[in-house]
Design a protein around this motif. Sequence first.
Motif, PDB file in Angstrom:
ATOM      1  N   TYR A 163       0.760  -1.184   0.128  1.00  0.00           N
ATOM      2  CA  TYR A 163      -0.017  -0.109  -0.120  1.00  0.00           C
ATOM      3  C   TYR A 163       0.868   1.047  -0.124  1.00  0.00           C
ATOM      4  O   TYR A 163       0.610   2.067  -0.886  1.00  0.00           O
ATOM      5  CB  TYR A 163      -1.101   0.166   1.207  1.00  0.00           C
ATOM      6  N   THR A 185      -4.505  -0.118  -5.878  1.00  0.00           N
ATOM      7  CA  THR A 185      -4.843  -0.452  -4.449  1.00  0.00           C
ATOM      8  C   THR A 185      -6.081  -1.547  -4.369  1.00  0.00           C
ATOM      9  O   THR A 185      -5.973  -1.959  -3.470  1.00  0.00           O
ATOM     10  CB  THR A 185      -5.190   0.921  -3.822  1.00  0.00           C
ATOM     11  N   CYS A 186      -6.796  -1.394  -5.334  1.00  0.00           N
ATOM     12  CA  CYS A 186      -8.464  -1.942  -5.341  1.00  0.00           C
ATOM     13  C   CYS A 186      -7.685  -3.457  -5.490  1.00  0.00           C
ATOM     14  O   CYS A 186      -8.440  -4.615  -4.723  1.00  0.00           O
ATOM     15  CB  CYS A 186      -9.058  -1.699  -6.339  1.00  0.00           C
ATOM     16  N   THR A 189      -6.149  -4.727  -2.272  1.00  0.00           N
ATOM     17  CA  THR A 189      -7.261  -5.037  -1.271  1.00  0.00           C
ATOM     18  C   THR A 189      -8.009  -6.283  -1.535  1.00  0.00           C
ATOM     19  O   THR A 189      -8.127  -6.988  -0.783  1.00  0.00           O
ATOM     20  CB  THR A 189      -8.342  -3.873  -1.227  1.00  0.00           C
ATOM     21  N   SER A 208      -6.361  -6.099   5.957  1.00  0.00           N
ATOM     22  CA  SER A 208      -6.740  -5.864   4.548  1.00  0.00           C
ATOM     23  C   SER A 208      -7.746  -4.771   4.553  1.00  0.00           C
ATOM     24  O   SER A 208      -7.959  -3.920   3.715  1.00  0.00           O
ATOM     25  CB  SER A 208      -7.260  -6.982   3.974  1.00  0.00           C
ATOM     26  N   GLY A 212      -7.941  -1.222   2.685  1.00  0.00           N
ATOM     27  CA  GLY A 212      -8.913  -0.722   2.089  1.00  0.00           C
ATOM     28  C   GLY A 212      -9.590   0.660   2.289  1.00  0.00           C
ATOM     29  O   GLY A 212      -9.851   1.186   1.339  1.00  0.00           O
ATOM     30  N   LEU A 236     -16.917  -2.344  -1.242  1.00  0.00           N
ATOM     31  CA  LEU A 236     -15.712  -2.804   0.174  1.00  0.00           C
ATOM     32  C   LEU A 236     -16.638  -3.400   1.083  1.00  0.00           C
ATOM     33  O   LEU A 236     -16.596  -4.627   1.721  1.00  0.00           O
ATOM     34  CB  LEU A 236     -14.968  -1.973   0.417  1.00  0.00           C
TER      35      LEU A 236
END
Length: 736
Positions: A163, A185-186, A189, A208, A212, A236
């Motif tokens: 991250y 980043t998605c 996650t 996690s 996220g 999410l």
Amino acid sequence: MEFTLIIILIIVVLFIFNNLNSKIQRLEKKISELTQTFPEKSEQLTEKKIAPQNGNQEAAFKTSFENTVHLQETEIKPQKDWVTPIFDFFKQNALTIIGIFTLVLGIGYFVKYAIDKNWIGETARVGIGLAIGVGIIVIGHFLRKNYTVFSSIITGGGIAVLYFTTTIAFREYHLFTQNTAFVITCCITLFSIVLSYYYKSEVLIIFSLFGGFLAPLMISTGQSNYPFLFTYLTVLNIGMLIIVFLNNWKSVGWIAFFFTNIYLFYWTSEKTEIISICFYIITYIIFYIFALLDYYKKNILSSWNILMLILINFSSIIGLVYIFNKLQYEPVIIFPIIFSFVNGFLLFKEYRRKKFGINYSVFAGITISLLTAAFALQFKTHLITSVWAIEATLLLYIWKKSGHSIFKICFYVLFPLVIIAQIFTWVKYLDSQNLEIILNPIFLTSFVTAITTFFNIFLLKNYSEKETTSFFENLFSVVSYTVIYFALLLEIIYHISEKPAAIIWNISLLFSIYYLFILLLFRKKLEISKTLQTGFIYLFILLLINHVSFSGLSLVSGILVKKISINYYFLHLSYLIPFVWTGWKIISQTDFFKGKFSYWVIGFILTFVISFELYHLYILGNAKNLSQSYSLIKHFNILYLPIIWAVLASIFIYIGLKKDIPEFNKVGFVLLGIMILKLYAHDVWQMDNVSRIIAFIILGIILLLSSFTFQRLKNIITNLVEKKNESVEDENSQSQ
């Protein structure tokens, strides 16, 4: 040179670790072999029992009894609270957490050092960061079988490195666009969620989830794109809901709720938009389902599920009603009504099943609270104060029904916030103009707070079955009654604020006296503790002294200068009703007279009130203006005040003798001594001949009559005592 030294140190550390690991493995192998070689002895050692010997039956019985008691204590031992597992986790894994954090920092400092030395370029720096993150995840993967928690923390650290590397690559080096960074980043996650589900690791899913929810902040450029952000958060949260459904990891849902509400409230306060209502409703549905998962699976509601139901209902109301008020949409009560119907449906379901347990109480409490909030908001009460006040009472009600201490803790956290919010509401009196009597937003908000606070007092009293009241309960009662007091007083002051200061002060004190009088009058029904009753009596006396002296004098002065009507003085005298009733009925029925000091207080307050009120009446009856009152004041103090004190002193002594209360005798003689000292040391030198003659004659007559009355009373009491003693002696002689 430095780079070579670092490589050497790493090799040495790995070599030492490898040797220690080999020794530990050999030790584990030997222990395993010993256990397999002597299984019977191991079982005998672990299952050994104490057998009674011949001639020692008493000791055997004692041992058996102690074992039985120990077994019962073990069975009824209460479960640990929710905080204990968290502390146990951090205590057992503190070194691991600190270690992975230190490792990440060390890698960061090393990369920074390499950058400062121009060893690597920007792209290489990002590549190194990603490689290190993946490497840490791979290490965690290989350790997962034997060291589950350790590997989860290691893997979480690797995900954190990924991250932060992506964030630095976007914000510092601009190696790719915001959309690309967001996609990366998605992917991180999604990868971490899949990995945590595969490993069945709650610790890893928490790492996690943190990543996220923090990812949008990491790649933010300062430009608001809230619809896109909340679309991502909704996806999410749906993923979170699926994971909780499959693995029952409740901590995941709470973390998601916390972050989602922070984002929602920030969006609502920064940029109020109608589209945010859609995301509030979606969030409400997701977390409402999350709170009811156990209810649909097992038909039970745990304490955390109930708390989530309360928070999601009232946090959603705060956000949605705020948007409606800000954008001036109507009606503002639509969402509280809708939410009450949702909870009412579940209430009806429990009613149909004839189950009136905790679930029924929870849904009933939430439904009634939402309807109450709807009516309060319809009358334009202040949003935060009203909702928090109702929510606090709901928490207390559910605590009473369920017995779960978490609701008590939440209530004690929320109630001070209610008071703070109410204080901010009261401040608005200063800026408000032309408010209607009672039917104005500020007082209606105060009324909601006062009513809920009143219910809180009864809920706490009914819950506690102890005979004695703790200091904390007394403090809570005082704070609650104070909130109700100011809710009423400030409304009165606002509507009489244009009157002279003497009238405002007089009416305020008069209201305060009546408020305390009502509390003392209904002290048994309100279940006010004896300690508070005594405290309220002393406060009542202090307010009475202030009302009679300073307030009364200012009122008399205002009447003499023609600024205040004489009718206000008659209103001022209405304090005599609670004063007489309190002295006649209430004080005699309480524990106020347990101490000797109380009799002195009563004697003082009676002397004080009678002297001042006769003084007020004398001035009002004889003075035509303020300047004329000055000579009358001197005349009253010199001539009439000693006479008043002499009469009162005689009454105190008479009551003391008749009721056999020595303290009243002392009060009377002390007052008589003060009067004589004042008369001969000061007053006699200020009088004219006529006044001196009148004063001495009247005082002499009063003292002689008092002395004669006391002698007669003394003889009557002596005769009664002698007759009683004679009758006792006769009975004793007859019995012999």
